[in-house]
Design an enzyme around this catalytic site. Structure first.
Site: not given
Length: 172
Positions: A70, A2
């Site tokens: 994150r 990704y």
């Protein structure tokens, strides 16, 4: 894979911009969430997924040890960052990270959402996602300097805004 795809896209865009003498600002968005996002598309992010589970009174499942990190950024802050560059004659060229600059564990996120809804505590599943990045957060000081922009919402305020929006659009 990704991340490599994203970087390849940046390189293609910057090569085109250089060939055409166009100043191009690339925004590297972190984990964007907030009012207006899809509540049914599993690819729109874990904040909405966790919210849906907690609203139903379910325990939120956590992969690995829950310590994956994150950088969660509210859509309002992303919109402000983009708007800050639109009418500038001196728009900065190249990539800029758009996030909060704060690495939050998935466990802390899940706990915050569960507490908001009075849901059971999150639980570890022992599952893993192949290819998932363990830690992803950004350094926003260069972006703050280049744009005169800074995020206005911390995770607590952003999660609350999302939950309130969900309650309005999807009453129980």
């Amino acid at each position: 894979m990704y991340g490599a795809t994203k970087l390849a896209q940046e390189h293609l865009l910057m090569a085109w911009a250089g060939a055409h003498d166009v100043i191009t600002t690339v925004f590297r968005l972190q984990n964007v969430y907030g009012p207006g996002q899809s509540l049914t598309n599993s690819y729109t992010g874990i904040v909405s997924l966790f919210s849906q589970l907690a609203r139903r009174g379910e325990s939120i499942p956590l992969y690995e040890d829950g310590a994956i990190t994150r950088d969660f950024v509210l859509i309002d802050d992303v919109a402000d960052a983009i708007a800050s560059v639109l009418d500038r004659a001196d728009a900065p060229a190249g990539p800029l990270d758009i996030g909060t600059g704060v690495a939050t564990t998935i466990s802390d996120l899940a706990r915050s959402i569960a507490e908001f809804h009075g849901a059971p505590a999150p639980h570890l599943t022992g599952k893993f996602r192949d290819g998932d990045v363990r830690h992803a957060a950004c350094e926003i000081a260069p972006t703050e300097e280049a744009l005169g922009w800074a995020p206005r919402f911390d995770l607590t305020a952003g999660v609350a805004a999302l939950q309130e929006w969900i309650d309005r659009v999807d009453p129980r």
